[in-house]
Enzyme design. Structure first.
Site, PDB file in Angstrom:
ATOM      1  N   GLY A 116      29.394 -15.933   3.575  1.00 42.10           N
ATOM      2  CA  GLY A 116      30.640 -15.166   3.727  1.00 42.10           C
ATOM      3  C   GLY A 116      31.845 -16.055   3.457  1.00 42.10           C
ATOM      4  O   GLY A 116      32.798 -15.670   2.760  1.00 42.10           O
ATOM      5  N   THR A 117      31.797 -17.265   3.992  1.00 43.40           N
ATOM      6  CA  THR A 117      32.905 -18.217   3.819  1.00 43.40           C
ATOM      7  C   THR A 117      33.093 -18.555   2.339  1.00 43.40           C
ATOM      8  O   THR A 117      34.231 -18.656   1.848  1.00 43.40           O
ATOM      9  CB  THR A 117      32.604 -19.506   4.620  1.00 43.40           C
ATOM     10  OG1 THR A 117      32.327 -19.127   5.967  1.00 43.40           O
ATOM     11  CG2 THR A 117      33.753 -20.485   4.574  1.00 43.40           C
ATOM     12  N   ASP A 139      20.555 -20.702   8.059  1.00 45.26           N
ATOM     13  CA  ASP A 139      19.675 -19.810   7.292  1.00 45.26           C
ATOM     14  C   ASP A 139      19.187 -20.421   5.976  1.00 45.26           C
ATOM     15  O   ASP A 139      18.207 -19.940   5.408  1.00 45.26           O
ATOM     16  CB  ASP A 139      20.409 -18.498   6.954  1.00 45.26           C
ATOM     17  CG  ASP A 139      20.944 -17.800   8.185  1.00 45.26           C
ATOM     18  OD1 ASP A 139      20.360 -18.007   9.266  1.00 45.26           O
ATOM     19  OD2 ASP A 139      21.941 -17.052   8.078  1.00 45.26           O
TER      20      ASP A 139
HETATM   21  O1  F6P Z   1      24.070 -16.923   9.703  1.00 45.62           O
HETATM   22  C1  F6P Z   1      23.651 -17.536  10.871  1.00 45.62           C
HETATM   23  C2  F6P Z   1      23.099 -16.524  11.827  1.00 45.62           C
HETATM   24  O2  F6P Z   1      22.691 -17.213  12.992  1.00 45.62           O
HETATM   25  C3  F6P Z   1      21.975 -15.645  11.295  1.00 45.62           C
HETATM   26  O3  F6P Z   1      20.737 -16.307  11.328  1.00 45.62           O
HETATM   27  C4  F6P Z   1      22.055 -14.470  12.216  1.00 45.62           C
HETATM   28  O4  F6P Z   1      21.568 -13.303  11.581  1.00 45.62           O
HETATM   29  C5  F6P Z   1      23.537 -14.333  12.476  1.00 45.62           C
HETATM   30  O5  F6P Z   1      24.108 -15.603  12.194  1.00 45.62           O
HETATM   31  C6  F6P Z   1      23.894 -13.940  13.876  1.00 45.62           C
HETATM   32  O6  F6P Z   1      25.259 -13.735  13.915  1.00 45.62           O
HETATM   33  P1  F6P Z   1      26.135 -13.698  15.228  1.00 45.62           P
HETATM   34  O7  F6P Z   1      26.239 -15.089  15.768  1.00 45.62           O
HETATM   35  O8  F6P Z   1      27.440 -13.183  14.764  1.00 45.62           O
HETATM   36  O9  F6P Z   1      25.423 -12.809  16.203  1.00 45.62           O
END
Ligand code: F6P
Length: 376
Positions: A116-117, A139
């Site tokens: 996203g960034t 990820d």
């Molecule tokens: O992108 C990192 C991550 O930890 C993903 O593995 C996971 O789907 C998402 O972020 C969870 O997002 P949040 O912290 O906004 O719940």
């Protein structure tokens, strides 16, 4: 004597989910910049803090003692400049972010973040700002780089969890599912599942059927194995869901405007219907196999705590390399990892793309060769 370059003022922000190694990267940028007489400020809470012009000077005091700290000393958010929640409505605040870049006399903005960034950074570079990004995410889903910092730490945490689940699964003769983060890709579940000796691994990239998964577990029972560990990526999907999503994506290829928007909505709906349904999967599998089954969802545990040595090294390497890029005037780039080297990858080449696990990846082949089921 300190060398003064043309690019003396650096802004830094961390955006998206926090990741172990962010502080090591901030320290790498800050200390290396200070060494060369450059000034660094950090914006709090990602693009939101930049839009609100909340900045701190990243001086020696701020940078010392943070190498081993998890999280980010700057704070983070998932806010995007062009779609910022503002008192109940969503507004495009890009111009304000751009204005604050100039108000702070910045020569470059370094964005530490994931997919996203990257997209947001690319948009800002198209607005004329000098931008550099560092690939961070647990990820490992960013294209154009061998790896991302945060992945190694999260992998270690997930492997440790599987090791611990093994002894309890074996003692109670249970099937234990462990749900592992990773968004829409399976790198973490694949790595942790294989390193932890999981008996089955479910990935977004290899749609499963519950019958095949149940067969593989019952086949273990027939061989006298009274427990099984199933590593499930949070984005794992069954064949029916995958087929429905593929059909929508096919239609999207030729769709434009309102039709495309509707198809995107439909894909989103299917995603939430079919992915992340591990609880339901566990219940169904228990019914089919009649074996006692439990589920552990690792969730944000995987993002917490001190970064591994490998992540500290990687983040420091990328942070210091970013300052070299700045000195060379290389902007609009991601600092990517290539073996022991780093390289500049244009943001336009990687923004909006996802690094999926190829179904013929060597780790998948190895896993199949040691008898791991992918439920396919
Ligand atoms: O992108 C990192 C991550 O930890 C993903 O593995 C996971 O789907 C998402 O972020 C969870 O997002 P949040 O912290 O906004 O719940």
């Amino acid at each position: 004597m300190k060398k003064q370059t043309r690019y003396g003022h650096i802004g830094v922000l961390t955006s998206g989910g926090d990741t172990p190694g962010l502080n090591a990267a901030i320290r790498g940028i800050g200390k290396s910049a200070a060494h060369q007489g450059l000034q660094v400020i950090g914006f709090k809470d990602g693009f939101r803090g930049m839009m609100e012009n909340r900045a701190v000077r990243l001086d020696n005091g701020m940078l010392s003692g943070i190498l081993t700290l998890g999280g980010t000393i700057l704070g983070t958010s998932r806010d995007k400049p062009h779609k910022m929640p503002m008192g109940g409505s969503i507004m495009d605040m890009t111009d304000v972010v751009v204005e604050n870049y100039y108000k702070n006399h910045l020569d470059v903005l370094v964005c530490l973040g994931g997919g996203g960034t990257l997209k947001n950074a690319y948009r800002l570079s198209q607005k004329g700002l000098n931008v550099i990004t560092l690939p961070k995410t647990i990820d490992n889903d960013i294209v154009g780089t061998d790896t991302t910092f945060g992945f190694d730490t999260a992998l270690g945490i997930a492997v440790d969890a599987i090791d611990r689940l093994h002894s309890t699964a074996s003692s109670h003769h249970r099937i234990i599912f462990v749900e592992i983060m990773g968004h829409r890709v399976g790198w973490l579940a694949l790595g942790a599942g294989l390193a932890g000796g999981a008996d089955a691994i479910l990935l977004p990239e290899i749609p499963y059927t519950i019958d095949k998964l149940a067969d593989s577990i019952l086949e273990r029972v027939n061989r006298g194995k009274r427990f099984s560990i199933v590593a499930v990526a949070e984005g794992a999907i069954n064949k029916t869901g995958a087929q429905k999503i593929a059909a929508v994506e096919k239609k999207m290829e030729n769709a434009e405007g309102e039709e495309r928007r509707k198809l995107k909505e439909e894909r989103k709906r299917l995603d939430s219907e079919y992915r992340g349904s591990t609880i339901q999967l566990v219940e169904e599998l228990q019914k089919i196999t009649r074996l006692e089954t439990r589920l552990t969802i690792l969730g944000h545990l995987q993002r917490g705590g001190t970064p591994s040595a490998a992540d500290r090294l990687l983040a420091t390497r990328l942070g210091t390399k970013a300052v070299e890029f700045i000195n060379n005037g290389q902007f609009g780039m991601m600092v990517a990892v290539r073996g022991n080297e780093t390289e500049a990858v244009p943001l336009g080449d990687v923004a909006g793309k996802i690094n999926y696990v190829p179904p013929d990846h060597p780790l998948i082949i190895s896993a199949r060769n040691v008898g791991t089921s992918f439920g396919d």
